[in-house]
Write a protein that holds these residues in place. Structure first.
Motif, PDB file in Angstrom:
ATOM      1  N   UNK A   6       0.841  -1.204   0.000  1.00  0.00           N
ATOM      2  CA  UNK A   6       0.000   0.000   0.000  1.00  0.00           C
ATOM      3  C   UNK A   6       0.877   1.255   0.000  1.00  0.00           C
ATOM      4  N   UNK A   7       0.405   2.313  -0.670  1.00  0.00           N
ATOM      5  CA  UNK A   7       1.104   3.590  -0.583  1.00  0.00           C
ATOM      6  C   UNK A   7       1.409   3.871   0.873  1.00  0.00           C
ATOM      7  N   UNK A   8       2.675   4.226   1.155  1.00  0.00           N
ATOM      8  CA  UNK A   8       3.100   4.296   2.564  1.00  0.00           C
ATOM      9  C   UNK A   8       2.388   5.441   3.281  1.00  0.00           C
ATOM     10  N   UNK A   9       2.104   5.195   4.565  1.00  0.00           N
ATOM     11  CA  UNK A   9       1.435   6.172   5.428  1.00  0.00           C
ATOM     12  C   UNK A   9       2.456   6.617   6.473  1.00  0.00           C
ATOM     13  N   UNK A  10       2.860   7.873   6.404  1.00  0.00           N
ATOM     14  CA  UNK A  10       3.892   8.395   7.316  1.00  0.00           C
ATOM     15  C   UNK A  10       3.205   9.309   8.326  1.00  0.00           C
ATOM     16  N   UNK A  11       3.050   8.840   9.565  1.00  0.00           N
ATOM     17  CA  UNK A  11       2.210   9.573  10.529  1.00  0.00           C
ATOM     18  C   UNK A  11       2.948  10.666  11.291  1.00  0.00           C
ATOM     19  N   UNK A  12       4.245  10.858  11.012  1.00  0.00           N
ATOM     20  CA  UNK A  12       4.970  11.941  11.686  1.00  0.00           C
ATOM     21  C   UNK A  12       5.884  12.622  10.678  1.00  0.00           C
ATOM     22  N   UNK A  13       5.404  13.750  10.146  1.00  0.00           N
ATOM     23  CA  UNK A  13       6.189  14.555   9.208  1.00  0.00           C
ATOM     24  C   UNK A  13       5.900  16.025   9.542  1.00  0.00           C
ATOM     25  N   UNK A  14       6.567  16.928   8.834  1.00  0.00           N
ATOM     26  CA  UNK A  14       6.332  18.366   9.057  1.00  0.00           C
ATOM     27  C   UNK A  14       6.188  19.063   7.715  1.00  0.00           C
ATOM     28  N   UNK A  15       4.999  19.565   7.449  1.00  0.00           N
ATOM     29  CA  UNK A  15       4.642  19.980   6.098  1.00  0.00           C
ATOM     30  C   UNK A  15       4.243  21.443   5.988  1.00  0.00           C
ATOM     31  N   UNK A  16       4.385  22.207   7.061  1.00  0.00           N
ATOM     32  CA  UNK A  16       4.007  23.620   6.981  1.00  0.00           C
ATOM     33  C   UNK A  16       5.199  24.419   6.440  1.00  0.00           C
ATOM     34  N   UNK A  17       5.499  24.151   5.156  1.00  0.00           N
ATOM     35  CA  UNK A  17       6.650  24.797   4.510  1.00  0.00           C
ATOM     36  C   UNK A  17       6.400  26.289   4.392  1.00  0.00           C
ATOM     37  N   UNK A  18       7.396  27.072   4.743  1.00  0.00           N
ATOM     38  CA  UNK A  18       7.256  28.511   4.649  1.00  0.00           C
ATOM     39  C   UNK A  18       6.432  29.104   5.770  1.00  0.00           C
ATOM     40  N   UNK A  19       6.080  28.305   6.769  1.00  0.00           N
ATOM     41  CA  UNK A  19       5.282  28.816   7.870  1.00  0.00           C
ATOM     42  C   UNK A  19       5.726  28.276   9.208  1.00  0.00           C
ATOM     43  N   UNK A  20       6.859  27.573   9.214  1.00  0.00           N
ATOM     44  CA  UNK A  20       7.345  26.985  10.464  1.00  0.00           C
ATOM     45  C   UNK A  20       8.823  26.639  10.300  1.00  0.00           C
ATOM     46  N   UNK A  21       9.481  26.446  11.434  1.00  0.00           N
ATOM     47  CA  UNK A  21      10.916  26.115  11.402  1.00  0.00           C
ATOM     48  C   UNK A  21      11.172  24.833  10.621  1.00  0.00           C
ATOM     49  N   UNK A  22      10.301  23.824  10.839  1.00  0.00           N
ATOM     50  CA  UNK A  22      10.610  22.466  10.396  1.00  0.00           C
ATOM     51  C   UNK A  22      10.042  22.105   9.028  1.00  0.00           C
ATOM     52  N   UNK A  23       9.059  22.854   8.529  1.00  0.00           N
ATOM     53  CA  UNK A  23       8.220  22.376   7.428  1.00  0.00           C
ATOM     54  C   UNK A  23       8.920  22.199   6.091  1.00  0.00           C
ATOM     55  N   UNK A  24       8.576  21.116   5.402  1.00  0.00           N
ATOM     56  CA  UNK A  24       9.022  20.864   4.034  1.00  0.00           C
ATOM     57  C   UNK A  24       7.794  20.603   3.168  1.00  0.00           C
ATOM     58  N   UNK A  25       7.980  20.689   1.857  1.00  0.00           N
ATOM     59  CA  UNK A  25       6.910  20.278   0.950  1.00  0.00           C
ATOM     60  C   UNK A  25       7.038  18.778   0.686  1.00  0.00           C
ATOM     61  N   UNK A  26       5.929  18.039   0.685  1.00  0.00           N
ATOM     62  CA  UNK A  26       6.034  16.588   0.512  1.00  0.00           C
ATOM     63  C   UNK A  26       6.323  16.146  -0.926  1.00  0.00           C
ATOM     64  N   UNK A  27       5.937  16.976  -1.910  1.00  0.00           N
ATOM     65  CA  UNK A  27       6.055  16.541  -3.309  1.00  0.00           C
ATOM     66  C   UNK A  27       7.440  16.064  -3.715  1.00  0.00           C
ATOM     67  N   UNK A  28       8.500  16.810  -3.387  1.00  0.00           N
ATOM     68  CA  UNK A  28       9.834  16.376  -3.797  1.00  0.00           C
ATOM     69  C   UNK A  28      10.304  15.076  -3.125  1.00  0.00           C
ATOM     70  N   UNK A  29       9.592  14.616  -2.124  1.00  0.00           N
ATOM     71  CA  UNK A  29       9.976  13.375  -1.433  1.00  0.00           C
ATOM     72  C   UNK A  29       9.054  12.220  -1.826  1.00  0.00           C
ATOM     73  N   UNK A  30       7.775  12.514  -2.004  1.00  0.00           N
ATOM     74  CA  UNK A  30       6.774  11.443  -2.183  1.00  0.00           C
ATOM     75  C   UNK A  30       7.102  10.547  -3.378  1.00  0.00           C
ATOM     76  N   UNK A  31       7.445  11.143  -4.500  1.00  0.00           N
ATOM     77  CA  UNK A  31       7.606  10.359  -5.741  1.00  0.00           C
ATOM     78  C   UNK A  31       8.755   9.358  -5.648  1.00  0.00           C
ATOM     79  N   UNK A  32       9.770   9.664  -4.830  1.00  0.00           N
ATOM     80  CA  UNK A  32      10.928   8.781  -4.772  1.00  0.00           C
ATOM     81  C   UNK A  32      10.931   7.899  -3.527  1.00  0.00           C
ATOM     82  N   UNK A  33       9.828   7.936  -2.735  1.00  0.00           N
ATOM     83  CA  UNK A  33       9.762   7.128  -1.519  1.00  0.00           C
ATOM     84  C   UNK A  33       8.504   6.280  -1.411  1.00  0.00           C
ATOM     85  N   UNK A  34       7.471   6.595  -2.179  1.00  0.00           N
ATOM     86  CA  UNK A  34       6.228   5.822  -2.097  1.00  0.00           C
ATOM     87  C   UNK A  34       5.309   6.242  -0.969  1.00  0.00           C
TER      88      UNK A  34
END
Ligand code: ZN
Length: 439
Positions: A60-88
Protein backbone atom coordinates in the motif's frame (compact mmCIF):
# COMPACT_ATOMS: atom_id res chain seq x y z
CA UNK A 1 -15.20 -11.02 -11.80
CA UNK A 2 -12.44 -10.01 -14.18
CA UNK A 3 -12.93 -6.58 -15.79
CA UNK A 4 -12.77 -6.23 -19.59
CA UNK A 5 -10.20 -3.48 -19.64
CA UNK A 6 -7.69 -2.05 -17.18
CA UNK A 7 -5.95 1.30 -17.06
CA UNK A 8 -2.88 0.03 -15.22
CA UNK A 9 -1.48 -3.37 -14.33
CA UNK A 10 1.32 -3.91 -11.82
CA UNK A 11 2.58 -7.38 -12.56
CA UNK A 12 4.89 -9.96 -11.07
CA UNK A 13 5.64 -8.39 -7.69
CA UNK A 14 5.38 -9.78 -4.18
CA UNK A 15 2.22 -8.11 -2.90
CA UNK A 16 2.20 -7.49 0.86
CA UNK A 17 -1.01 -6.00 2.23
CA UNK A 18 -1.27 -6.68 5.97
CA UNK A 19 -4.82 -5.26 6.17
CA UNK A 20 -6.10 -8.11 3.97
CA UNK A 21 -3.51 -10.64 5.17
CA UNK A 22 -2.07 -10.85 1.67
CA UNK A 23 1.53 -11.88 1.02
CA UNK A 24 1.87 -13.53 -2.37
CA UNK A 25 3.03 -13.02 -5.93
CA UNK A 26 0.01 -11.36 -7.51
CA UNK A 27 -0.96 -8.88 -10.22
CA UNK A 28 -2.88 -5.71 -9.43
CA UNK A 29 -5.30 -4.19 -11.93
CA UNK A 30 -6.38 -0.55 -11.64
CA UNK A 31 -9.36 1.17 -13.29
CA UNK A 32 -9.41 4.93 -13.01
CA UNK A 33 -8.45 5.92 -9.48
CA UNK A 34 -9.33 2.59 -7.86
CA UNK A 35 -7.91 -0.87 -7.41
CA UNK A 36 -10.12 -3.18 -9.49
CA UNK A 37 -8.61 -6.61 -9.02
CA UNK A 38 -5.81 -8.48 -7.29
CA UNK A 39 -5.24 -11.97 -8.61
CA UNK A 40 -2.70 -14.50 -9.76
CA UNK A 41 -1.21 -13.24 -12.98
CA UNK A 42 -1.16 -12.81 -15.79
CA UNK A 43 -4.35 -10.75 -15.85
CA UNK A 44 -6.05 -11.38 -19.17
CA UNK A 45 -7.77 -8.02 -19.62
CA UNK A 46 -5.89 -5.58 -21.89
CA UNK A 47 -4.19 -2.75 -20.00
CA UNK A 48 -3.36 0.78 -21.10
CA UNK A 49 -0.16 0.76 -19.03
CA UNK A 50 1.89 -1.90 -17.26
CA UNK A 51 4.53 -1.74 -14.55
CA UNK A 52 6.76 -4.81 -14.39
CA UNK A 53 7.29 -5.27 -10.66
CA UNK A 54 9.31 -8.49 -10.98
CA UNK A 55 11.72 -8.70 -8.04
CA UNK A 56 9.91 -5.89 -6.23
CA UNK A 57 7.59 -5.56 -3.26
CA UNK A 58 4.17 -4.09 -4.04
CA UNK A 59 2.66 -2.57 -0.93
CA UNK A 60 0.00 0.00 0.00
CA UNK A 61 1.10 3.59 -0.58
CA UNK A 62 3.10 4.30 2.56
CA UNK A 63 1.43 6.17 5.43
CA UNK A 64 3.89 8.40 7.32
CA UNK A 65 2.21 9.57 10.53
CA UNK A 66 4.97 11.94 11.69
CA UNK A 67 6.19 14.56 9.21
CA UNK A 68 6.33 18.37 9.06
CA UNK A 69 4.64 19.98 6.10
CA UNK A 70 4.01 23.62 6.98
CA UNK A 71 6.65 24.80 4.51
CA UNK A 72 7.26 28.51 4.65
CA UNK A 73 5.28 28.82 7.87
CA UNK A 74 7.34 26.98 10.46
CA UNK A 75 10.92 26.12 11.40
CA UNK A 76 10.61 22.47 10.40
CA UNK A 77 8.22 22.38 7.43
CA UNK A 78 9.02 20.86 4.03
CA UNK A 79 6.91 20.28 0.95
CA UNK A 80 6.03 16.59 0.51
CA UNK A 81 6.06 16.54 -3.31
CA UNK A 82 9.83 16.38 -3.80
CA UNK A 83 9.98 13.37 -1.43
CA UNK A 84 6.77 11.44 -2.18
CA UNK A 85 7.61 10.36 -5.74
CA UNK A 86 10.93 8.78 -4.77
CA UNK A 87 9.76 7.13 -1.52
CA UNK A 88 6.23 5.82 -2.10
CA UNK A 89 4.75 7.85 0.77
CA UNK A 90 1.27 8.73 -0.48
CA UNK A 91 -0.41 9.63 2.83
CA UNK A 92 1.33 12.24 4.97
CA UNK A 93 0.52 13.32 8.49
CA UNK A 94 1.87 16.57 9.85
CA UNK A 95 2.70 16.19 13.53
CA UNK A 96 1.78 19.45 15.16
CA UNK A 97 3.37 22.10 12.95
CA UNK A 98 0.17 24.07 13.34
CA UNK A 99 -1.70 25.14 16.44
CA UNK A 100 -4.95 27.08 16.43
CA UNK A 101 -3.20 30.36 15.52
CA UNK A 102 -1.78 29.02 12.23
CA UNK A 103 -4.25 26.20 11.50
CA UNK A 104 -5.76 28.07 8.56
CA UNK A 105 -2.33 28.33 6.94
CA UNK A 106 -1.82 24.58 7.38
CA UNK A 107 -5.23 23.78 5.90
CA UNK A 108 -4.42 25.89 2.84
CA UNK A 109 -1.02 24.23 2.42
CA UNK A 110 -2.49 20.75 2.84
CA UNK A 111 -5.11 21.39 0.16
CA UNK A 112 -2.32 22.50 -2.19
CA UNK A 113 -0.43 19.22 -1.76
CA UNK A 114 -3.00 17.18 -3.67
CA UNK A 115 -3.07 14.52 -5.06
CA UNK A 116 -1.19 13.46 -1.94
CA UNK A 117 -3.37 12.71 1.06
CA UNK A 118 -2.46 15.06 3.92
CA UNK A 119 -3.66 14.96 7.53
CA UNK A 120 -2.44 16.75 10.61
CA UNK A 121 -2.19 16.55 14.36
CA UNK A 122 -3.09 19.94 15.86
CA UNK A 123 -0.50 21.22 18.32
CA UNK A 124 -1.92 21.93 21.77
CA UNK A 125 0.18 25.11 21.68
CA UNK A 126 -1.53 27.78 19.60
CA UNK A 127 1.78 28.78 18.00
CA UNK A 128 2.50 25.23 16.85
CA UNK A 129 6.06 24.72 15.65
CA UNK A 130 6.62 28.15 14.14
CA UNK A 131 9.88 28.16 16.09
CA UNK A 132 12.37 25.40 16.72
CA UNK A 133 11.20 24.79 20.29
CA UNK A 134 9.71 26.38 23.41
CA UNK A 135 6.10 26.26 22.23
CA UNK A 136 4.81 25.22 25.67
CA UNK A 137 6.75 27.86 27.63
CA UNK A 138 3.72 30.13 28.05
CA UNK A 139 0.51 28.66 29.47
CA UNK A 140 -1.64 31.19 27.61
CA UNK A 141 -0.71 29.47 24.35
CA UNK A 142 -2.72 26.38 25.34
CA UNK A 143 -6.49 26.54 25.05
CA UNK A 144 -7.85 23.00 25.25
CA UNK A 145 -11.46 23.94 24.48
CA UNK A 146 -10.52 25.91 21.35
CA UNK A 147 -8.28 23.07 20.17
CA UNK A 148 -11.08 20.54 20.59
CA UNK A 149 -13.43 22.81 18.62
CA UNK A 150 -10.86 23.17 15.82
CA UNK A 151 -10.41 19.39 15.60
CA UNK A 152 -14.15 18.78 15.50
CA UNK A 153 -14.59 21.45 12.81
CA UNK A 154 -11.97 19.85 10.51
CA UNK A 155 -12.63 16.10 10.51
CA UNK A 156 -11.33 15.68 6.95
CA UNK A 157 -7.91 16.99 7.86
CA UNK A 158 -7.21 16.86 11.60
CA UNK A 159 -6.72 13.42 13.13
CA UNK A 160 -5.48 14.18 16.64
CA UNK A 161 -3.65 16.45 19.07
CA UNK A 162 0.15 16.79 19.31
CA UNK A 163 2.19 17.71 22.35
CA UNK A 164 6.00 17.80 22.58
CA UNK A 165 7.30 16.83 26.01
CA UNK A 166 10.97 17.51 26.54
CA UNK A 167 12.70 20.08 28.67
CA UNK A 168 13.15 22.67 25.92
CA UNK A 169 9.63 22.47 24.45
CA UNK A 170 8.13 22.71 27.92
CA UNK A 171 10.73 25.19 29.25
CA UNK A 172 11.74 22.99 32.15
CA UNK A 173 9.61 19.86 32.14
CA UNK A 174 6.13 21.04 33.14
CA UNK A 175 3.28 18.62 32.40
CA UNK A 176 0.83 21.50 32.01
CA UNK A 177 0.80 21.09 28.21
CA UNK A 178 0.21 17.35 28.50
CA UNK A 179 -2.82 17.88 30.70
CA UNK A 180 -4.27 20.48 28.31
CA UNK A 181 -3.58 18.14 25.36
CA UNK A 182 -5.36 15.25 27.07
CA UNK A 183 -8.31 17.50 27.80
CA UNK A 184 -8.53 18.59 24.15
CA UNK A 185 -8.06 15.05 22.79
CA UNK A 186 -10.68 13.73 25.20
CA UNK A 187 -13.24 16.37 24.27
CA UNK A 188 -12.66 15.85 20.51
CA UNK A 189 -12.41 12.05 20.89
CA UNK A 190 -9.16 11.79 18.95
CA UNK A 191 -5.76 10.31 19.78
CA UNK A 192 -2.97 12.32 21.37
CA UNK A 193 0.54 12.03 19.96
CA UNK A 194 3.25 12.92 22.46
CA UNK A 195 6.89 13.48 21.57
CA UNK A 196 9.58 12.38 24.03
CA UNK A 197 13.30 13.17 24.06
CA UNK A 198 15.49 14.81 26.64
CA UNK A 199 13.59 15.25 29.91
CA UNK A 200 12.48 16.41 32.32
CA UNK A 201 9.65 15.49 32.38
CA UNK A 202 10.17 11.85 33.36
CA UNK A 203 9.02 9.19 30.91
CA UNK A 204 7.03 7.35 33.58
CA UNK A 205 4.97 10.46 34.40
CA UNK A 206 4.11 10.97 30.73
CA UNK A 207 3.20 7.34 30.04
CA UNK A 208 1.02 7.09 33.15
CA UNK A 209 -1.27 9.81 31.79
CA UNK A 210 -1.82 8.29 28.32
CA UNK A 211 -4.95 6.50 27.19
CA UNK A 212 -5.36 3.47 24.89
CA UNK A 213 -4.74 4.59 21.31
CA UNK A 214 -2.54 7.53 22.28
CA UNK A 215 0.79 7.52 20.44
CA UNK A 216 4.32 7.96 21.80
CA UNK A 217 6.55 9.19 19.00
CA UNK A 218 10.38 8.98 19.09
CA UNK A 219 9.96 5.62 20.87
CA UNK A 220 13.48 4.73 19.72
CA UNK A 221 15.06 7.86 21.19
CA UNK A 222 18.50 7.46 22.73
CA UNK A 223 17.99 10.45 25.00
CA UNK A 224 17.14 10.28 28.69
CA UNK A 225 13.44 9.51 28.15
CA UNK A 226 14.46 6.25 26.39
CA UNK A 227 12.12 3.24 26.69
CA UNK A 228 14.95 0.96 27.83
CA UNK A 229 17.47 1.20 30.64
CA UNK A 230 21.24 1.22 30.17
CA UNK A 231 21.34 -2.57 29.93
CA UNK A 232 18.68 -2.58 27.18
CA UNK A 233 15.81 -3.80 29.37
CA UNK A 234 12.37 -2.37 28.62
CA UNK A 235 11.19 -0.22 31.53
CA UNK A 236 8.22 -1.40 33.58
CA UNK A 237 6.27 1.79 32.85
CA UNK A 238 6.66 1.06 29.12
CA UNK A 239 5.37 -2.50 29.46
CA UNK A 240 2.44 -1.24 31.47
CA UNK A 241 1.57 1.43 28.86
CA UNK A 242 1.94 -1.10 26.05
CA UNK A 243 -0.42 -3.51 27.81
CA UNK A 244 -2.92 -0.67 28.23
CA UNK A 245 -2.97 -0.02 24.45
CA UNK A 246 -0.64 2.96 24.16
CA UNK A 247 1.00 2.89 20.71
CA UNK A 248 4.72 3.34 20.03
CA UNK A 249 5.90 5.13 16.89
CA UNK A 250 9.50 5.51 15.69
CA UNK A 251 9.60 9.17 14.49
CA UNK A 252 13.23 8.98 13.30
CA UNK A 253 13.88 12.69 12.76
CA UNK A 254 17.17 14.18 13.89
CA UNK A 255 16.94 12.94 17.49
CA UNK A 256 14.45 10.08 17.57
CA UNK A 257 16.28 6.96 16.43
CA UNK A 258 19.00 5.01 18.21
CA UNK A 259 20.07 1.66 16.74
CA UNK A 260 20.84 0.38 20.24
CA UNK A 261 17.40 1.27 21.60
CA UNK A 262 15.57 -0.04 18.52
CA UNK A 263 17.48 -3.31 18.69
CA UNK A 264 16.74 -3.67 22.42
CA UNK A 265 13.02 -3.07 21.83
CA UNK A 266 12.88 -5.70 19.07
CA UNK A 267 14.85 -8.21 21.15
CA UNK A 268 12.58 -7.61 24.13
CA UNK A 269 9.50 -8.27 22.01
CA UNK A 270 8.29 -4.67 21.96
CA UNK A 271 8.59 -3.86 18.26
CA UNK A 272 7.29 -0.40 17.33
CA UNK A 273 3.62 -0.33 16.32
CA UNK A 274 4.26 2.34 13.69
CA UNK A 275 7.35 3.49 11.77
CA UNK A 276 7.42 7.16 10.78
CA UNK A 277 10.16 9.39 9.43
CA UNK A 278 9.69 12.68 11.31
CA UNK A 279 10.84 14.20 8.05
CA UNK A 280 11.63 17.89 8.32
CA UNK A 281 14.11 20.55 7.24
CA UNK A 282 17.01 18.85 9.06
CA UNK A 283 16.29 15.12 8.87
CA UNK A 284 15.61 15.17 5.13
CA UNK A 285 19.31 15.97 4.67
CA UNK A 286 20.32 12.76 6.47
CA UNK A 287 20.92 10.50 8.14
CA UNK A 288 17.13 10.20 8.38
CA UNK A 289 16.49 10.89 4.68
CA UNK A 290 13.03 9.33 4.32
CA UNK A 291 10.63 6.59 5.38
CA UNK A 292 12.07 3.68 3.32
CA UNK A 293 15.48 4.38 4.89
CA UNK A 294 13.91 4.31 8.36
CA UNK A 295 12.19 1.04 7.45
CA UNK A 296 15.57 -0.39 6.37
CA UNK A 297 17.01 0.48 9.78
CA UNK A 298 14.24 -1.45 11.54
CA UNK A 299 14.96 -4.42 9.25
CA UNK A 300 18.63 -4.11 10.24
CA UNK A 301 17.79 -4.59 13.93
CA UNK A 302 15.67 -7.67 13.29
CA UNK A 303 12.11 -6.44 12.75
CA UNK A 304 10.54 -8.87 10.24
CA UNK A 305 9.63 -7.49 6.80
CA UNK A 306 5.84 -8.11 7.04
CA UNK A 307 5.87 -6.35 10.40
CA UNK A 308 7.76 -3.41 8.92
CA UNK A 309 5.23 -3.12 6.09
CA UNK A 310 2.31 -3.27 8.55
CA UNK A 311 3.94 -0.48 10.56
CA UNK A 312 3.76 1.88 7.56
CA UNK A 313 0.40 0.75 6.18
CA UNK A 314 -2.43 -0.91 8.12
CA UNK A 315 -1.17 -0.06 11.61
CA UNK A 316 -0.23 3.51 10.65
CA UNK A 317 -3.66 4.09 9.10
CA UNK A 318 -5.41 2.61 12.13
CA UNK A 319 -3.35 4.74 14.54
CA UNK A 320 -4.80 7.88 12.94
CA UNK A 321 -8.29 6.39 12.57
CA UNK A 322 -8.13 6.46 8.78
CA UNK A 323 -8.01 2.74 7.99
CA UNK A 324 -11.01 3.31 5.72
CA UNK A 325 -9.01 5.84 3.67
CA UNK A 326 -5.46 4.56 3.31
CA UNK A 327 -3.04 1.76 4.12
CA UNK A 328 -4.50 -1.16 2.13
CA UNK A 329 -4.65 -2.57 -1.40
CA UNK A 330 -8.17 -3.95 -1.03
CA UNK A 331 -10.17 -3.87 -4.29
CA UNK A 332 -12.40 -0.80 -4.46
CA UNK A 333 -9.98 1.38 -2.52
CA UNK A 334 -8.07 4.31 -3.98
CA UNK A 335 -5.09 3.00 -5.95
CA UNK A 336 -2.30 4.40 -3.76
CA UNK A 337 0.52 1.93 -4.28
CA UNK A 338 4.25 1.81 -3.57
CA UNK A 339 6.56 -0.42 -5.61
CA UNK A 340 9.65 -1.00 -3.48
CA UNK A 341 12.90 -2.76 -4.25
CA UNK A 342 15.09 -4.42 -1.68
CA UNK A 343 18.66 -3.60 -2.63
CA UNK A 344 20.97 -6.23 -1.21
CA UNK A 345 24.52 -5.22 -0.47
CA UNK A 346 26.84 -3.88 2.15
CA UNK A 347 25.79 -0.46 3.23
CA UNK A 348 26.46 1.64 6.31
CA UNK A 349 23.46 3.42 7.74
CA UNK A 350 23.57 5.88 10.62
CA UNK A 351 21.14 6.58 13.42
CA UNK A 352 20.22 10.03 14.73
CA UNK A 353 23.37 10.02 16.86
CA UNK A 354 25.55 9.12 13.86
CA UNK A 355 26.20 5.63 15.17
CA UNK A 356 26.86 3.25 12.35
CA UNK A 357 25.26 -0.05 11.41
CA UNK A 358 26.19 -2.23 8.47
CA UNK A 359 23.08 -3.51 6.79
CA UNK A 360 22.48 -6.00 4.02
CA UNK A 361 19.14 -4.65 2.88
CA UNK A 362 18.04 -1.22 1.77
CA UNK A 363 14.48 -0.51 0.70
CA UNK A 364 14.16 1.94 -2.15
CA UNK A 365 11.15 3.04 -4.15
CA UNK A 366 10.72 2.21 -7.82
CA UNK A 367 7.32 3.80 -8.33
CA UNK A 368 4.82 5.78 -6.27
CA UNK A 369 1.27 5.60 -7.56
CA UNK A 370 -1.45 7.93 -6.31
CA UNK A 371 -5.07 7.45 -7.38
CA UNK A 372 -3.93 5.18 -10.19
CA UNK A 373 -1.26 7.49 -11.65
CA UNK A 374 2.51 7.37 -11.05
CA UNK A 375 3.82 10.53 -9.39
CA UNK A 376 6.16 12.47 -11.68
CA UNK A 377 9.71 13.21 -10.51
CA UNK A 378 10.21 16.50 -8.69
CA UNK A 379 13.58 18.09 -7.90
CA UNK A 380 14.40 18.69 -4.25
CA UNK A 381 13.73 22.02 -2.57
CA UNK A 382 16.64 24.03 -1.23
CA UNK A 383 16.88 23.96 2.57
CA UNK A 384 15.40 26.90 4.45
CA UNK A 385 17.89 29.71 5.13
CA UNK A 386 18.07 28.83 8.85
CA UNK A 387 18.99 25.18 8.28
CA UNK A 388 22.45 24.23 9.46
CA UNK A 389 23.92 20.85 8.66
CA UNK A 390 26.95 19.92 10.70
CA UNK A 391 30.32 19.16 9.06
CA UNK A 392 30.15 15.69 10.62
CA UNK A 393 26.71 15.08 9.18
CA UNK A 394 27.82 16.18 5.74
CA UNK A 395 31.03 14.17 5.84
CA UNK A 396 29.32 10.98 6.97
CA UNK A 397 26.53 11.27 4.50
CA UNK A 398 28.77 12.21 1.57
CA UNK A 399 31.99 10.34 2.15
CA UNK A 400 31.21 7.24 4.13
CA UNK A 401 28.37 5.72 2.24
CA UNK A 402 25.45 6.63 4.46
CA UNK A 403 23.57 8.07 1.52
CA UNK A 404 21.49 5.39 -0.15
CA UNK A 405 23.12 5.02 -3.57
CA UNK A 406 19.88 5.35 -5.47
CA UNK A 407 19.34 8.80 -4.07
CA UNK A 408 22.86 10.11 -3.95
CA UNK A 409 22.53 12.83 -6.59
CA UNK A 410 19.57 14.35 -4.79
CA UNK A 411 21.20 14.27 -1.40
CA UNK A 412 24.44 15.74 -2.71
CA UNK A 413 22.57 18.55 -4.37
CA UNK A 414 20.81 19.32 -1.12
CA UNK A 415 24.03 19.34 0.83
CA UNK A 416 25.73 21.60 -1.62
CA UNK A 417 22.88 24.05 -1.30
CA UNK A 418 23.29 23.67 2.46
CA UNK A 419 26.83 24.98 2.09
CA UNK A 420 25.46 28.34 0.98
CA UNK A 421 23.87 28.89 4.37
CA UNK A 422 25.40 32.13 5.69
CA UNK A 423 25.33 31.03 9.31
CA UNK A 424 27.89 29.21 11.47
CA UNK A 425 27.44 25.46 11.12
CA UNK A 426 26.25 23.48 14.07
CA UNK A 427 28.73 20.94 15.39
CA UNK A 428 28.40 17.23 16.14
CA UNK A 429 26.78 17.77 19.58
CA UNK A 430 23.52 18.13 17.68
CA UNK A 431 23.52 14.34 17.53
CA UNK A 432 25.29 13.39 20.72
CA UNK A 433 23.55 11.16 23.24
CA UNK A 434 22.02 13.33 25.89
CA UNK A 435 22.00 16.40 23.68
CA UNK A 436 19.03 18.67 23.77
CA UNK A 437 15.99 17.30 22.06
CA UNK A 438 15.34 18.71 18.64
CA UNK A 439 12.42 16.74 17.34
ZN1 ZN B 1 8.45 15.98 14.55
Amino acid sequence: MVPERLDLVISGGRVIDPATQTDDHLDIGVIGERIAVIAQGPLTAPAAATIDAGGCLVVPGLVDIHTHLLAGGSFWGIRPGPVAWRTGVTSWVDAGSAGIYNLLQFLERAAGYQPLTVYGFLNISGIGLVGQTGELALPEHCDAALCAEAVTANPDRIVGIKCRLDHRSTAGGSLRGLHAALEAAGAAEVPLMVHIGQGPPALADVLAALRPGDIVTHCTTGQNMALVDDSGRVLDCVREANARGVLFDVGHGSGGFSFAVAEALVQEGLTPDVISSDLHQLSVLGPGFDLPTAMSKLLAVGMPLPDVIAAVSSRAATAIGRQDRCGTLAPGRRADIAVLRMRVGQLDLFDSYLRERRTADLLTCEAAIVAGSPLPAEPPDAPAPWVKTSPTQRALVRDRGATPPAREPWALQLQEKGDFVPMPLAGPPLFARGSEALD
